[in-house]
Design a protein around this motif. Structure first.
Motif, short mmCIF file in Angstrom:
data_model
loop_
_atom_site.label_atom_id
_atom_site.label_comp_id
_atom_site.label_asym_id
_atom_site.label_seq_id
_atom_site.Cartn_x
_atom_site.Cartn_y
_atom_site.Cartn_z
N VAL A 225 114.14 49.14 49.31
CA VAL A 225 114.23 47.72 49.01
C VAL A 225 113.30 47.40 47.86
O VAL A 225 112.13 47.79 47.85
N ALA A 226 113.84 46.71 46.86
CA ALA A 226 113.04 46.26 45.72
C ALA A 226 113.25 44.77 45.56
O ALA A 226 114.34 44.25 45.84
N GLY A 227 112.22 44.06 45.10
CA GLY A 227 112.42 42.64 44.89
C GLY A 227 111.15 41.85 44.69
O GLY A 227 110.05 42.41 44.60
N HIS A 228 111.34 40.55 44.60
CA HIS A 228 110.25 39.57 44.49
C HIS A 228 110.28 38.79 45.78
O HIS A 228 111.14 37.92 45.98
N VAL A 229 109.36 39.09 46.69
CA VAL A 229 109.43 38.60 48.06
C VAL A 229 108.10 37.99 48.48
O VAL A 229 107.05 38.59 48.28
N ARG A 230 108.16 36.79 49.05
CA ARG A 230 107.02 36.22 49.76
C ARG A 230 107.51 35.82 51.14
O ARG A 230 108.40 34.98 51.28
N VAL A 231 106.93 36.42 52.17
CA VAL A 231 107.33 36.14 53.55
C VAL A 231 106.39 35.08 54.12
O VAL A 231 105.17 35.22 54.06
N ASP A 232 106.96 34.01 54.67
CA ASP A 232 106.18 32.99 55.36
C ASP A 232 106.17 33.27 56.86
O ASP A 232 107.01 34.02 57.36
N ALA A 233 105.23 32.64 57.56
CA ALA A 233 105.08 32.86 59.01
C ALA A 233 105.03 34.36 59.30
O ALA A 233 105.74 34.87 60.18
N ARG A 234 104.18 35.06 58.57
CA ARG A 234 104.12 36.52 58.66
C ARG A 234 103.80 36.98 60.08
O ARG A 234 104.36 37.96 60.57
N GLY A 235 102.86 36.29 60.74
CA GLY A 235 102.46 36.71 62.08
C GLY A 235 103.63 36.72 63.05
O GLY A 235 103.78 37.67 63.85
N ALA A 236 104.46 35.70 62.99
CA ALA A 236 105.62 35.63 63.89
C ALA A 236 106.60 36.75 63.60
O ALA A 236 107.17 37.35 64.52
N LEU A 237 106.83 37.05 62.30
CA LEU A 237 107.75 38.12 61.96
C LEU A 237 107.21 39.48 62.40
O LEU A 237 107.96 40.31 62.93
N VAL A 238 105.91 39.70 62.19
CA VAL A 238 105.31 40.97 62.63
C VAL A 238 105.47 41.13 64.14
O VAL A 238 105.81 42.21 64.63
N HIS A 239 105.23 40.06 64.88
CA HIS A 239 105.38 40.11 66.34
C HIS A 239 106.82 40.47 66.72
O HIS A 239 107.03 41.31 67.61
N GLU A 240 107.80 39.85 66.09
CA GLU A 240 109.21 40.15 66.39
C GLU A 240 109.54 41.60 66.06
O GLU A 240 110.27 42.26 66.80
N LEU A 241 109.03 42.08 64.94
CA LEU A 241 109.30 43.47 64.55
C LEU A 241 108.68 44.45 65.54
O LEU A 241 109.30 45.44 65.93
N GLN A 242 107.45 44.17 65.95
CA GLN A 242 106.80 45.04 66.93
C GLN A 242 107.56 45.04 68.24
O GLN A 242 107.72 46.09 68.88
N HIS A 243 108.03 43.86 68.64
CA HIS A 243 108.81 43.76 69.87
C HIS A 243 110.11 44.56 69.76
O HIS A 243 110.62 45.09 70.76
N ALA A 244 110.65 44.66 68.52
CA ALA A 244 111.88 45.42 68.29
C ALA A 244 111.63 46.92 68.14
O ALA A 244 112.57 47.69 67.95
N GLY A 245 110.35 47.33 68.19
CA GLY A 245 110.02 48.74 68.11
C GLY A 245 109.61 49.22 66.73
O GLY A 245 109.43 50.43 66.52
N ALA A 246 109.44 48.32 65.80
CA ALA A 246 109.04 48.71 64.44
C ALA A 246 107.53 48.84 64.35
O ALA A 246 106.78 48.14 65.04
N HIS A 247 107.07 49.74 63.51
CA HIS A 247 105.63 49.91 63.27
C HIS A 247 105.20 48.95 62.16
O HIS A 247 104.98 49.33 61.03
N ALA A 248 105.09 47.69 62.54
CA ALA A 248 104.73 46.65 61.57
C ALA A 248 103.33 46.14 61.87
O ALA A 248 102.90 46.12 63.03
#
Length: 597
Positions: free
Chosen positions: A69-92
């Motif tokens: 993945v390449a791009g110009h990205v700013r993620v908002d509400a990072r904590g919530a996204l990290v929590h969802e990813l961890q819950h999905a089994g990702a090493h975030a």
């Protein structure tokens, strides 16, 4: 990270680093803090860095599983996204870069990741196994995404000049030129002024398969939200403040920030929230444009008062000397595409001033769209008649004023003559006949934005009109190392506003005025919105005083219009006719510069 360009070849062809190095020069102005080139087989990315102070925003690419993945990205509400990813089994983790979080989200959820993603982004996702490429752009198109797709390669970038620099044809799209002549903008959000370069529209993803087949799909629409009448006044205000605080906090991501500040309600509120978020008002600089004699206004004094009350530094920029310079001795900047912003020098001066104080700037657009009051028809569709009646009576009692129901606008729309409207939509009569005919067909086929209960919000957020404004603020357009962010264009802010009872909260921006109580001076908080009345006429008079040279259209412009039909400009010309005249001068100059390059 600021600038990126991706080249993807056929799976059996390796990208040469030299091919990517050639794409860096157009991106270096927007990213002056270093550049890099990375190749992985058929995939390559070139990027330039604008260091805003948060290292998690720096990387231009990341990988996850089979994806690059390449791009110009700013993620908002990072904590919530990290929590969802961890819950999905990702090493975030919170330490991951924004582009890495984006890659992990796409790897786990595919295009459904966009349902969980907040922020501004322009990204290219390449699957090394299936060789499918997906290009995706944020819901409002804050980040740019241009591309050229050919049988042997795909070139994509957030900088138009980088795509053109890859040896892509510069043949003009005549329909885009016709739109610019008629309205001052390209009304097709999927095309550019160049036939071989296209845009990914806002709120869309584009999937390109190895056989060249393309799928374009819209992934976000203005939601239909149930009105929540259960919350008391103080709760609504406190919750909206919390949402706005989160939007501002997520967009700072820098040690200091500049705010383009008028004397109105919107930008001083952002400045106050930013000062509190940074913990030190000295880390916020407010920049106010000023036309002291050309268009006198109380806004400058209100901006000064707001800055002093908040405690932020205040810089007043006298932009009176700029204005319209077409046909005069003043030099004008070149732009990637024709631009109808006739006060371009003043805009660029403001952007340069902001960048001298901080790499991140806030622009206060556009609560007028987000908080637009519904018209009577939408109100009747969104509320039961007895409930609506009680809302109107309550507003009359509490505010001693009638709510704005847009009844006159509805009547005008109903009474408008379709034949006259169709004739006007085709463009001026001196536009080349085939271009005029095609334009009329495009306008007739265009789907107007609709929404069951908030049609005015949908109309004001229409991408056709936002695209040229957002591109004007993008560093790929102006070449100034500055990342402009818009806290009011936040899905959380918009969804909250849609759920608030439209009477009283959408009346005269009542929701924002209540949220700003205690943040800014009362004289600023309660001041009616006036803008700069008469600014066009004043700038036109100023332009005439500069003795512009007679307009002699070039052969390049004559390809698109009947030169004999252009109305002559004189003292009796209307403001609209004068602005059209200047637009033609802009286009003629742009076509000439293109021929010389």
């Amino acid at each position: 990270m600021s600038g990126y360009a991706v080249v993807i070849r056929r799976p059996t062809v390796n990208i040469a680093p030299e091919e990517l190095h050639a794409l860096l020069p157009p991106m270096r102005q927007r990213g002056p803090h270093g550049d890099s080139v990375v190749t992985q087989g058929a995939f390559g990315v070139a990027s330039t860095l604008l260091d805003v102070g948060d290292p998690r925003l720096a990387p231009a690419w990341a990988s996850s599983g089979t994806l690059i993945v390449a791009g110009h990205v700013r993620v908002d509400a990072r904590g919530a996204l990290v929590h969802e990813l961890q819950h999905a089994g990702a090493h975030a983790s919170e330490d991951d870069s924004d582009i890495q979080l984006f890659a992990l989200a796409w790897s786990h959820w595919g295009d459904h990741a966009l349902e969980r993603m907040l922020g501004d982004f322009s990204a290219v996702i390449y699957d090394r196994e299936s060789h499918v490429t997906t290009l995706v752009r944020d819901p409002f198109g804050v980040r740019m995404l241009f591309y050229h797709a050919a049988p042997d390669r795909l070139v994509a970038s957030n900088t138009l000049a980088a795509v053109l620099g890859a040896g892509v044809s510069r043949e003009l799209d005549e329909d885009a030129i016709a739109d610019f002549i008629a309205e001052g903008l390209n009304e097709d959000p999927s095309t550019t002024t160049f036939r071989a370069v296209r845009r990914v529209p806002a709120a869309h993803w584009l999937r390109i398969h190895p056989d060249g087949r393309e799928e374009l799909r819209r992934y976000w629409e203005l939601p239909v939200v149930s009105i929540d009448r259960s919350r008391p006044h103080d709760t609504i205000v406190a919750e909206f403040r919390a949402v706005l605080d989160a939007s501002v906090h997520d967009r700072i991501r820098a040690p200091r920030v500049t705010v383009f500040m008028s004397g109105g309600l919107d930008s001083p509120t952002l400045a106050a929230i930013a000062a509190r978020a940074l913990g030190d008002p000295a880390l916020v600089v407010a920049c106010t444009a000023h036309l002291p004699t050309l268009v006198p206004t109380e806004d400058t004094e209100r901006a000064r008062l707001a800055a002093a009350t908040i405690g932020v530094s205040h810089v007043i920029s006298d932009v009176e000397q700029y204005g319209y310079h077409e046909g005069t001795a003043y030099s004008l900047p070149s732009t990637p595409e024709p631009c109808d912003e006739l006060d371009l020098l003043a805009v660029f001066a403001q952007l340069r001033l902001a960048s001298s104080y901080a790499p991140v700037a806030f622009w206060g657009e556009d609560p007028d769209a987000v908080l637009a009051p519904p018209h009577l028809g939408d109100l009747l569709r969104g509320s039961a008649v007895p409930r609506l009646g009680l809302d109107i009576l309550s507003y009359l009692w509490r505010q001693r004023a009638r709510p704005y129901l847009q009844i006159r606008d509805l009547l005008r729309a109903r009474l408008r003559r379709p034949s006259t409207s169709d004739e006007k939509s085709a463009g001026p009569p001196w536009l080349r006949a085939d271009l005029r005919e095609r334009r009329a067909e495009r306008v007739r086929a265009r789907r107007e934005p609709t929404h069951p209960t908030r049609g005015e919000v949908a109309r004001r957020l229409e991408q056709i009109y936002w695209q040229p404004f957002l591109e004007l603020l993008d560093a790929g357009f102006h070449g100034i190392p500055l990342d402009v962010r818009l806290p009011f264009l936040d899905l959380r802010v918009i969804e909250f506003a849609l759920a608030a009872p439209p009477i009283p909260w959408m009346q005269r921006k009542f929701l924002l005025r209540e949220a700003a109580r205690g943040l800014i001076p009362e004289s600023v908080r309660l001041a009616p919105k006036r803008g700069l009345p008469g600014v066009y006429d004043a700038r036109l008079a100023q332009w005439r005083s500069r003795s512009p040279a007679p307009f002699v259209p070039s052969d390049a412009l004559a390809q698109f219009i009947d030169l004999r039909g252009i109305p002559k400009l004189d003292q009796s010309s209307s403001t609209a006719e004068a602005l059209m005249h200047l637009r033609l001068r802009v286009l003629d100059r742009w076509l000439g510069a293109r021929g010389e390059s």
